[in-house]
Design an enzyme around this catalytic site. Sequence first.
Site, PDB file in Angstrom:
ATOM      1  CG  ASP A  11      -1.902   1.017   1.167  1.00 24.96           C
ATOM      2  OD1 ASP A  11      -2.488   1.630  -0.062  1.00 24.96           O
ATOM      3  OD2 ASP A  11      -1.621   2.226   2.438  1.00 24.96           O
ATOM      4  CG  ASP A  13      -1.894   7.233  -0.123  1.00 26.38           C
ATOM      5  OD1 ASP A  13      -2.823   8.575   0.176  1.00 26.38           O
ATOM      6  OD2 ASP A  13      -1.390   6.431  -0.494  1.00 26.38           O
ATOM      7  N   GLY A 103      -5.844   3.199  -3.400  1.00 26.71           N
ATOM      8  CA  GLY A 103      -6.647   3.826  -3.787  1.00 26.71           C
ATOM      9  C   GLY A 103      -6.198   5.102  -3.980  1.00 26.71           C
ATOM     10  N   GLY A 104      -5.712   5.389  -3.883  1.00 27.63           N
ATOM     11  CA  GLY A 104      -4.586   6.392  -4.186  1.00 27.63           C
ATOM     12  C   GLY A 104      -4.731   6.913  -5.883  1.00 27.63           C
ATOM     13  CE  LYS A 149      -5.126  -0.790  -1.059  1.00 25.85           C
ATOM     14  NZ  LYS A 149      -4.376  -0.023  -0.389  1.00 25.85           N
TER      15      LYS A 149
END
Length: 216
Positions: A11, A13, A103-104, A149
């Site tokens: 991931d 962030d 998800g950024g 994801k």
Amino acid sequence: MTKSPKLVIFDCDSTLSAIEGIDELARVRGPQVFAAVEAMTTAAMEGKIAVEDVFARRLAIIRPRRADVAAVGRLYVERVEPTALATIVELKAAGWTPLILSGGFRPIIAPLAAHLGIARVEAVDLFFDAAGNYTGYDDKFPTTRSGGKPELITGLKRELTPARVVMVGDGVSDLETKPVVDLFVGFGRYTPRAKVKAGAHAFINSLAELPALLQG
């Protein structure tokens, strides 16, 4: 015959970097916008509301400009997790292939990926007009919704037939990948979440702890 890769998927962030990119894009727009967006991000990361319930709403409030994206991209690098670069160098030397799954937003994460030597980024594209004004985002990309994801990891497994898959992340959307990976490592340096810690195969507070976990 090409050897099957070992994938270590990060991931971004609050894992590879201390910041939440969407919150920093909101901060540029002033304190009221920041407060509204930060509350939505936190609720989604803790699993209190679905990602898809806030994704479009946050961007509609912020309407990030291309210049904002560049500024937050630099901030990702400035606030990089302090052991991330050395850890990734060590993992590569041990035969692991690092990826970022987020998800950024791809254009914001790209400078950090380059800094860390990570070639592949799976994240959401943003669209701008010729003047650099926001026109939209890739709303079909899986990480814009819950379950995105694990869906992407399943696709990566079909594409790359890896020998082993490890996921590292801090949020509930990362924990969702546990059924489709060999090892899910929760990360707590910046935002430890009880649900993630309870559900993870392993839980670390520094990326420097990762290579020892992945030996053998």
